[in-house]
Scaffold this motif. Structure first.
Motif: not given
Length: 105
Positions: A38-41, A12-13, A31-33
């Protein structure tokens, strides 16, 4: 007991998980990504997941509250109370996660 949670999360994305109301960093990290963010994202996804889960719970609560004659459906009162507890947990989790992520900047 084996769970399929990890397998499903890997396929799952992050966006789909967040859209479904997932906000727990441990689950999102499956999730792979996730690890490339970043911590912010990561915090932005967590915030979006918290908001989505809160909206879902409020919708569930409203649907139960509109039930005709709750006296005839005592289980709905119990369910409403459980949703209220989950809403409280989300706010507690929000504070905890904001604090944790503020230390990472």
């Amino acid at each position: 007991m084996t769970t399929k949670r990890k397998d499903n999360s890997e396929n799952m994305s992050i966006q789909k998980a967040v859209d479904l109301g997932e906000y727990d960093p441990e689950v999102l990290s499956l999730c792979k990504e996730w690890s490339g963010l970043s911590y912010h994202a990561q915090l932005q996804y967590i915030k979006e997941g918290l908001d989505n889960r809160r909206k879902q719970l409020l919708m569930q609560w409203a649907e139960m509250d509109r039930a005709i004659d709750l006296r005839l459906k005592p289980n709905l009162e119990i369910a409403k109370h459980n949703v209220e507890k989950q809403l409280k947990k989300i706010e507690d989790d929000r504070e905890k996660l904001y604090f944790e992520y503020s230390k990472k900047y």
